[in-house]
Motif scaffolding. Structure first.
Motif, PDB file in Angstrom:
ATOM      1  N   VAL A 182       0.832  -1.210   0.000  1.00 43.00           N
ATOM      2  CA  VAL A 182       0.000   0.000   0.000  1.00 43.00           C
ATOM      3  C   VAL A 182       0.866   1.260   0.000  1.00 43.00           C
ATOM      4  CG1 VAL A 182      -1.654   1.347   1.356  1.00 43.00           C
ATOM      5  CG2 VAL A 182      -1.992  -1.117   1.058  1.00 43.00           C
ATOM      6  N   LEU A 183       1.905   1.288   0.841  1.00 41.28           N
ATOM      7  CA  LEU A 183       2.755   2.467   0.934  1.00 41.28           C
ATOM      8  C   LEU A 183       3.420   2.783  -0.401  1.00 41.28           C
ATOM      9  CD1 LEU A 183       4.266   4.706   2.405  1.00 41.28           C
ATOM     10  CD2 LEU A 183       5.904   3.005   3.216  1.00 41.28           C
ATOM     11  N   MET A 184       4.083   1.802  -1.010  1.00 44.07           N
ATOM     12  CA  MET A 184       4.787   2.052  -2.260  1.00 44.07           C
ATOM     13  C   MET A 184       3.833   2.229  -3.432  1.00 44.07           C
ATOM     14  SD  MET A 184       7.840   2.367  -1.364  1.00 44.07           S
ATOM     15  CE  MET A 184       8.459   2.567  -3.030  1.00 44.07           C
ATOM     16  N   GLY A 185       2.703   1.521  -3.386  1.00 42.60           N
ATOM     17  CA  GLY A 185       1.717   1.701  -4.440  1.00 42.60           C
ATOM     18  C   GLY A 185       1.163   3.109  -4.460  1.00 42.60           C
ATOM     19  N   ILE A 186       0.801   3.623  -3.297  1.00 43.12           N
ATOM     20  CA  ILE A 186       0.272   4.987  -3.208  1.00 43.12           C
ATOM     21  C   ILE A 186       1.334   6.003  -3.597  1.00 43.12           C
ATOM     22  CG2 ILE A 186      -0.502   6.763  -1.577  1.00 43.12           C
ATOM     23  CD1 ILE A 186      -2.059   4.551  -0.150  1.00 43.12           C
ATOM     24  N   SER A 187       2.567   5.791  -3.151  1.00 43.47           N
ATOM     25  CA  SER A 187       3.649   6.704  -3.492  1.00 43.47           C
ATOM     26  C   SER A 187       3.812   6.814  -5.004  1.00 43.47           C
ATOM     27  CB  SER A 187       4.956   6.232  -2.839  1.00 43.47           C
ATOM     28  OG  SER A 187       6.030   7.064  -3.187  1.00 43.47           O
ATOM     29  N   PHE A 188       3.795   5.668  -5.693  1.00 37.81           N
ATOM     30  CA  PHE A 188       3.963   5.688  -7.145  1.00 37.81           C
ATOM     31  C   PHE A 188       2.755   6.302  -7.842  1.00 37.81           C
ATOM     32  CE2 PHE A 188       3.838   3.981 -11.442  1.00 37.81           C
ATOM     33  CZ  PHE A 188       5.149   4.187 -11.868  1.00 37.81           C
ATOM     34  N   VAL A 199      -7.168   3.334   9.626  1.00 38.57           N
ATOM     35  CA  VAL A 199      -6.843   4.739   9.355  1.00 38.57           C
ATOM     36  C   VAL A 199      -6.293   4.894   7.933  1.00 38.57           C
ATOM     37  CG1 VAL A 199      -5.337   6.656  10.020  1.00 38.57           C
ATOM     38  CG2 VAL A 199      -6.452   5.290  11.777  1.00 38.57           C
ATOM     39  N   THR A 200      -5.463   3.956   7.500  1.00 37.22           N
ATOM     40  CA  THR A 200      -4.882   4.019   6.160  1.00 37.22           C
ATOM     41  C   THR A 200      -5.956   3.925   5.079  1.00 37.22           C
ATOM     42  OG1 THR A 200      -2.804   3.043   6.920  1.00 37.22           O
ATOM     43  CG2 THR A 200      -3.276   2.912   4.562  1.00 37.22           C
ATOM     44  N   CYS A 255      -9.075   4.732   5.372  1.00 33.95           N
ATOM     45  CA  CYS A 255      -9.811   6.006   5.400  1.00 33.95           C
ATOM     46  C   CYS A 255      -9.040   7.085   4.646  1.00 33.95           C
ATOM     47  CB  CYS A 255     -10.048   6.453   6.839  1.00 33.95           C
ATOM     48  SG  CYS A 255     -11.269   5.468   7.737  1.00 33.95           S
ATOM     49  N   GLY A 256      -7.717   7.084   4.792  1.00 34.75           N
ATOM     50  CA  GLY A 256      -6.896   8.045   4.067  1.00 34.75           C
ATOM     51  C   GLY A 256      -6.995   7.862   2.565  1.00 34.75           C
ATOM     52  N   ILE A 257      -7.012   6.604   2.109  1.00 32.87           N
ATOM     53  CA  ILE A 257      -7.166   6.339   0.674  1.00 32.87           C
ATOM     54  C   ILE A 257      -8.526   6.832   0.189  1.00 32.87           C
ATOM     55  CG2 ILE A 257      -7.334   4.514  -1.067  1.00 32.87           C
ATOM     56  CD1 ILE A 257      -5.348   2.892   0.620  1.00 32.87           C
ATOM     57  N   GLY A 258      -9.552   6.625   1.015  1.00 38.23           N
ATOM     58  CA  GLY A 258     -10.880   7.120   0.661  1.00 38.23           C
ATOM     59  C   GLY A 258     -10.902   8.631   0.508  1.00 38.23           C
ATOM     60  N   LEU A 259     -10.212   9.323   1.405  1.00 40.62           N
ATOM     61  CA  LEU A 259     -10.129  10.786   1.307  1.00 40.62           C
ATOM     62  C   LEU A 259      -9.400  11.221   0.046  1.00 40.62           C
ATOM     63  CD1 LEU A 259      -9.409  12.272   4.864  1.00 40.62           C
ATOM     64  CD2 LEU A 259     -11.329  12.766   3.336  1.00 40.62           C
ATOM     65  N   LEU A 297      -3.405  10.960   6.812  1.00 37.16           N
ATOM     66  CA  LEU A 297      -4.006   9.781   7.451  1.00 37.16           C
ATOM     67  C   LEU A 297      -3.259   8.502   7.074  1.00 37.16           C
ATOM     68  CD1 LEU A 297      -7.893  10.281   7.269  1.00 37.16           C
ATOM     69  CD2 LEU A 297      -6.403  10.377   9.266  1.00 37.16           C
ATOM     70  N   ILE A 298      -2.869   8.401   5.817  1.00 38.35           N
ATOM     71  CA  ILE A 298      -2.130   7.214   5.378  1.00 38.35           C
ATOM     72  C   ILE A 298      -0.817   7.102   6.143  1.00 38.35           C
ATOM     73  CG2 ILE A 298      -0.873   6.198   3.428  1.00 38.35           C
ATOM     74  CD1 ILE A 298      -3.135   7.420   1.639  1.00 38.35           C
ATOM     75  N   GLY A 299      -0.109   8.224   6.291  1.00 39.15           N
ATOM     76  CA  GLY A 299       1.132   8.221   7.052  1.00 39.15           C
ATOM     77  C   GLY A 299       0.920   7.834   8.500  1.00 39.15           C
ATOM     78  N   LEU A 300      -0.119   8.379   9.128  1.00 41.25           N
ATOM     79  CA  LEU A 300      -0.422   8.046  10.521  1.00 41.25           C
ATOM     80  C   LEU A 300      -0.739   6.559  10.672  1.00 41.25           C
ATOM     81  CD1 LEU A 300      -2.659  11.102  11.525  1.00 41.25           C
ATOM     82  CD2 LEU A 300      -0.435  10.520  12.517  1.00 41.25           C
ATOM     83  N   GLY A 301      -1.572   6.049   9.766  1.00 43.73           N
ATOM     84  CA  GLY A 301      -1.969   4.647   9.854  1.00 43.73           C
ATOM     85  C   GLY A 301      -0.795   3.697   9.677  1.00 43.73           C
TER      86      GLY A 301
END
Length: 470
Positions: free
Chosen positions: A292-298, A352-353, A355-359, A379-383
């Motif tokens: 999730v982390l690297m996918g979102i970053s890219f 939390v993560t 929810c961050g993706i939803g936002l 939120l993604i970072g916090l989660g």
């Protein structure tokens, strides 16, 4: 077998002796620079592709190949750590990584960049990361102190991944993308200098057998699976064939391992590593977190640069929100470990993560400005920061000292496989046409995968509530 306490180890904190920062600093910095290397190139996509006369997909291949080499070689790296010594492998891995960074800095084309960044830096990382986690487990024996140490290491790793776009953007905009690789080489030199303070708590085991066939089979299966995902946007039949081949090779690997055990020989990985339900669930959560982390970053970095036209520094600044969130929650790992079950922390982090993706999806539709990405990334970072440390601790603490080399390699391999799969999946959806539709689709896919991680975390066993202090 119980881990022997060592001078200046984890029990230093429990007995009132000074916290061993001299030991923890190089280990945390090593995790930082490897995570930084995995994400900082996402903001250099346009610069690298123009300078080296390649495409966005070419840069994606370089990024994914780096993560894949790490994943494929991390398990053998863990075994070599036990055979040649933890500190020696740490220093050798750092040296190989540094050479790869310098070669990448002077790369005249994509091929040399892949050799330096994807191959040499990937091999170096596979050699140096297992010692980081094995040394931490051996030197920090108290559960709370180990959580604190892993918290610092995972915080630096998470910050390296999250801050990679920001630092990479700053360096690229101020100097050039090549200077970002020089920066990595400088940090590696500092780490090598700091490692002189580390003493390996256990002697090397030169007689340790290395299962070459098992190493080849495990690496080949991972490579085939990720290549299959990368090929999905070009040829469905090729993808199916690669994935099937990867599955067959993986099956062959487990058959080989069982055959060696029945013959009384030492396999690459003992089958008992896969019979621990708690560890298996922990490994699944680790894989999902880094995917999730690297996918979102890219996805976010590519979308902002290719579609919205942001330069490297602007893209990096937007990622500051995730960096701040991840750093804040990771640095609270010790406090969280004293007050909450590890299962609770991992579940909460996934919730939390997601929810961050939803936002991110919802707010991207209301404005073309950069600010709508900020709340979701925060939120993604916090989660992610909340759950990275407990997932590692769940896995590492599930096995005795004699299996720390194997489980460390497996743990890091699973995490780096998640990173490479995340980049491959996100890139496959996005690179073909990185417009608003594919952007949202890629995020939805990552959100669904995040929910799968939440379901896995919910199956972790409940443990007695930690003792509250103060």
């Amino acid at each position: 077998m119980a881990v022997r306490p060592t001078p200046g180890g984890a029990d230093a904190g429990a007995s009132g002796r000074p916290w061993p920062r001299r030991i923890l600093a190089p280990l945390a910095l090593a995790q930082f620079i490897c995570s930084f290397a995995g994400s900082n190139m996402t903001v250099m996509i346009n610069d690298i592709s123009e300078d080296l006369d390649t495409s966005v997909q070419g840069v994606q291949v370089a990024i994914t190949a780096f993560l894949l080499v790490m994943a494929a070689l991390m398990i053998p790296g863990g075994i070599l750590t036990e055979r040649f010594g933890r500190k020696r492998c740490l220093v050798v891995g750092l040296a190989v990584y540094g050479v790869g960074a310098l070669l990448s800095a002077v790369a005249p084309g994509l091929g040399v960049l892949i050799l330096g960044n994807s191959v040499l830096e990937g091999v170096g990382t596979a050699l140096l990361i297992p010692p980081v986690y094995i040394l931490t487990t051996l030197l920090f024996t108290d559960l709370t102190d180990r959580a604190r140490a892993f918290g610092a290491i995972m915080a630096m790793g998470g910050v390296g991944a999250a801050a990679g776009p920001l630092l990479g953007g700053l360096i690229t905009s101020a100097i050039s993308w090549r200077a970002a690789f020089v920066f990595q080489a400088v940090v590696v030199a500092v780490i090598i200098f700091l490692t002189r303070r580390i003493e390996d708590p256990l002697p090397a085991d030169p007689a340790r057998v290395f299962d070459t066939v098992g190493a080849v089979l495990s690496a080949a299966s991972l490579v085939l699976v990720v290549l299959g995902i990368l090929a999905a946007d070009d040829n469905v039949w090729l993808t199916a064939g690669l994935l099937l081949a990867g599955g067959l090779v993986l099956t062959g690997f487990f058959g080989w391992v069982r055959a060696r055990e029945r013959a009384g020989a030492e396999p690459l990985l003992p089958t008992e590593l896969f019979r621990n339900r708690v560890s298996n669930l922990g490994l699944l959560t680790q894989h999902t977190q880094w995917l999730v982390l690297m996918g979102i970053s890219f996805v976010v970095a590519t979308y902002l640069q290719v579609v919205r036209g942001y330069d490297a520094i602007s893209t990096g600044v937007i990622f500051t929100a995730s960096t701040v969130g991840l750093l804040a929650s990771s640095l609270g790992a010790e406090r969280f470990a004293r007050r909450r079950q590890q299962r609770t922390l991992i579940m909460g982090g996934f919730a939390v993560t997601v929810c961050g993706i939803g936002l991110l999806i919802a707010l991207s539709r209301i404005s073309t400005k950069a600010w709508p990405s900020t709340p979701g990334l925060l939120l993604i970072g916090l989660g992610l920061g909340v759950m990275l440390t407990p997932s590692v601790n769940v896995v590492q603490s599930s096995f005795p000292e004699r299996l720390q080399g194997e489980i460390s390699g497996l743990s890091r391999s699973v995490s780096n496989l998640g990173s490479s799969v995340g980049t491959a999946v996100a890139g496959t959806i996005l690179v073909a046409d990185p417009a608003a539709g594919p952007y949202a689709v890629a995020l939805v896919v990552l959100g669904v995968i995040g929910l799968g991680g939440l379901a896995a975390a919910a199956r972790l066993p409940r443990t007695p509530a930690p003792t509250r202090h103060g």
